[in-house]
Design an enzyme around this catalytic site. Structure first.
Site, mmCIF file in Angstrom:
data_model
loop_
_atom_site.group_PDB
_atom_site.id
_atom_site.type_symbol
_atom_site.label_atom_id
_atom_site.label_comp_id
_atom_site.label_asym_id
_atom_site.label_seq_id
_atom_site.Cartn_x
_atom_site.Cartn_y
_atom_site.Cartn_z
ATOM 1 N N LYS A 65 17.715 47.238 55.600
ATOM 2 C CA LYS A 65 16.146 47.321 55.432
ATOM 3 C C LYS A 65 15.513 48.461 55.115
ATOM 4 C CE LYS A 65 15.554 42.577 57.845
ATOM 5 N NZ LYS A 65 14.963 41.921 58.762
ATOM 6 N N ASP A 100 9.096 39.104 56.232
ATOM 7 C CA ASP A 100 8.934 38.757 57.852
ATOM 8 C C ASP A 100 7.724 38.599 58.087
ATOM 9 O OD1 ASP A 100 11.658 38.578 57.862
ATOM 10 O OD2 ASP A 100 12.068 40.904 58.563
HETATM 11 P P1 NAP Z 1 15.596 45.639 66.807
HETATM 12 O O1 NAP Z 1 14.765 46.420 65.698
HETATM 13 O O2 NAP Z 1 16.834 46.195 67.340
HETATM 14 O O3 NAP Z 1 14.316 45.750 67.931
HETATM 15 C C1 NAP Z 1 14.705 45.371 69.183
HETATM 16 C C2 NAP Z 1 13.369 45.141 70.184
HETATM 17 O O4 NAP Z 1 13.918 44.526 71.334
HETATM 18 C C3 NAP Z 1 12.914 46.455 70.515
HETATM 19 O O5 NAP Z 1 11.614 46.548 70.816
HETATM 20 C C4 NAP Z 1 13.717 46.801 71.901
HETATM 21 O O6 NAP Z 1 13.078 47.633 72.864
HETATM 22 C C5 NAP Z 1 13.516 45.466 72.348
HETATM 23 N N1 NAP Z 1 14.708 45.112 73.525
HETATM 24 C C6 NAP Z 1 15.921 45.034 73.353
HETATM 25 N N2 NAP Z 1 16.534 44.582 74.665
HETATM 26 C C7 NAP Z 1 15.504 44.498 75.304
HETATM 27 C C8 NAP Z 1 15.332 44.219 76.785
HETATM 28 N N3 NAP Z 1 16.758 43.998 77.422
HETATM 29 N N4 NAP Z 1 14.242 44.141 77.617
HETATM 30 C C9 NAP Z 1 13.211 44.376 76.624
HETATM 31 N N5 NAP Z 1 13.140 44.831 75.325
HETATM 32 C C10 NAP Z 1 14.317 44.823 74.970
HETATM 33 O O7 NAP Z 1 15.686 44.389 66.429
HETATM 34 P P2 NAP Z 1 14.589 43.142 65.256
HETATM 35 O O8 NAP Z 1 15.250 43.354 64.144
HETATM 36 O O9 NAP Z 1 13.196 43.647 65.635
HETATM 37 O O10 NAP Z 1 15.156 41.851 65.887
HETATM 38 C C11 NAP Z 1 14.530 41.326 67.269
HETATM 39 C C12 NAP Z 1 14.703 40.062 67.504
HETATM 40 O O11 NAP Z 1 13.905 39.307 66.274
HETATM 41 C C13 NAP Z 1 16.032 39.613 67.313
HETATM 42 O O12 NAP Z 1 16.500 38.476 68.180
HETATM 43 C C14 NAP Z 1 16.203 39.037 65.901
HETATM 44 O O13 NAP Z 1 17.093 37.951 65.444
HETATM 45 C C15 NAP Z 1 14.818 38.316 65.737
HETATM 46 N N6 NAP Z 1 14.111 37.985 64.370
HETATM 47 C C16 NAP Z 1 13.814 37.186 64.084
HETATM 48 C C17 NAP Z 1 13.424 36.817 62.595
HETATM 49 C C18 NAP Z 1 12.781 35.480 62.100
HETATM 50 O O14 NAP Z 1 12.926 34.970 61.011
HETATM 51 N N7 NAP Z 1 13.166 34.698 62.969
HETATM 52 C C19 NAP Z 1 13.297 37.953 61.664
HETATM 53 C C20 NAP Z 1 13.488 39.117 62.263
HETATM 54 C C21 NAP Z 1 14.004 39.270 63.408
HETATM 55 P P3 NAP Z 1 13.241 49.192 72.906
HETATM 56 O O15 NAP Z 1 12.529 49.775 71.567
HETATM 57 O O16 NAP Z 1 12.809 49.560 74.097
HETATM 58 O O17 NAP Z 1 14.629 49.347 72.484
#
Ligand code: NAP
Length: 265
Positions: A65, A100
């Site tokens: 991305k 998104d």
């Molecule tokens: P990402 O860039 O890897 O970010 C992950 C986030 O989760 C960070 O803020 C991280 O905090 C936090 N995190 C991870 N483990 C944690 C824990 N144990 N406790 C507290 N915070 C934690 O991932 P992303 O792409 O943003 O995706 C995040 C979620 O959104 C995923 O489940 C993904 O499937 C979902 N998503 C859904 C859609 C949709 O269309 N529905 C679109 C995009 C993403 P730190 O910064 O402290 O590591």
């Protein structure tokens, strides 16, 4: 025949092909939606190759991305978010969008959640960035809470009217909020919530970006508190709907796409 697709690594379990192909079928559009899985360092090259081959549009997922910004002219919102999830090859250079953000705002609106007042965005990763910018652009005051607090502060400096916090501020922030969006991966394939259940209340609209499972612990807690709940499949649906509409210029058959998506989740 037009060719659309998804570039990512891995892409094997993507729900985008059936969702988009259902839309082509419904509207009688002669098109296919295929997946491409180049090596992890070849996102921009992949987009350039797709342009050469005459692909009409690409969705972009992890880990590309950010990389594909080098191969497109980003739309202003995608540039501010710093990530592209949709490429339209109708222009030269191709245009990069981030759908998104709109996916989240359309999902909330679709459930009659007013995008006014204060929003709490939990998470400051890719989804958190997109949703924070999307809600701020709607005029909401955004509080970003993240496990790594420094990342929340950094993001808040970029997002208009936003403030960064650690997760320990969630009780207080959520009590005063109108909208709450979970953009962490907490709750994915696990019965866990990033937000204390006691903080949730009936005046909240709650969107969980996590869509596996569809009904997360956060959404169950929110429903028990009387909040309006919106599951992550709605956000996934509307980011796809937005891409479809940008590519084809037609109104997407939202109900059909939603049905096909939910059948497979
Ligand atoms: P990402 O860039 O890897 O970010 C992950 C986030 O989760 C960070 O803020 C991280 O905090 C936090 N995190 C991870 N483990 C944690 C824990 N144990 N406790 C507290 N915070 C934690 O991932 P992303 O792409 O943003 O995706 C995040 C979620 O959104 C995923 O489940 C993904 O499937 C979902 N998503 C859904 C859609 C949709 O269309 N529905 C679109 C995009 C993403 P730190 O910064 O402290 O590591």
């Amino acid at each position: 025949m037009d060719v659309y697709g998804l570039i990512g690594n891995p892409v094997g379990h993507s729900l985008s092909p059936p969702m988009h192909e259902a839309a082509y079928e419904e509207l009688g559009i002669d098109a296919r939606y295929v997946t491409f899985e180049p090596p992890a360092d070849a996102g921009a090259t992949g987009v350039e190759s797709a342009a050469t081959l005459g692909v009409s549009g690409l969705n972009v997922t992890i880990p590309f991305k950010q990389d594909v910004l080098d191969a497109v002219e980003p739309a202003p919102l995608a540039e501010r978010i710093g990530a592209v999830n949709t490429v339209d090859f109708a222009t030269d250079p191709p245009t990069g969008y981030n759908t998104d953000a709109v996916g989240a705002t359309r999902a909330l609106r679709d459930h009659d959640v007013a995008l006014e007042g204060t929003a709490v965005v939990v998470g400051a990763g890719g989804a958190g960035r997109a949703v924070a910018f999307g809600l701020a652009d709607e005029g909401m005051t955004v509080d970003i809470a993240n496990r790594t607090e420094a990342k929340a502060h950094d993001l808040a400096e970029e997002v208009p009217d936003a403030t960064g916090h650690g997760l320990d501020a969630l009780d207080e922030l959520v009590a005063a909020a109108d909208v709450l969006v979970n953009c962490t991966s907490v709750g994915m394939k696990a019965d866990r919530s990033p937000v204390p259940a006691e903080a949730l209340h009936a005046d909240l609209g709650v969107l969980d970006a996590v869509y596996d499972p569809i009904e997360t612990r956060l959404l169950r807690d929110a429903a028990e508190a009387g909040a309006t709940t919106v599951d992550g499949a709605w956000m996934l649906l509307y980011q796809g709907v937005e891409a479809f509409e940008r590519w084809t210029g037609e109104d997407a058959p939202v109900e059909k796409m939603n049905r096909v998506l939910r059948e497979r989740l």
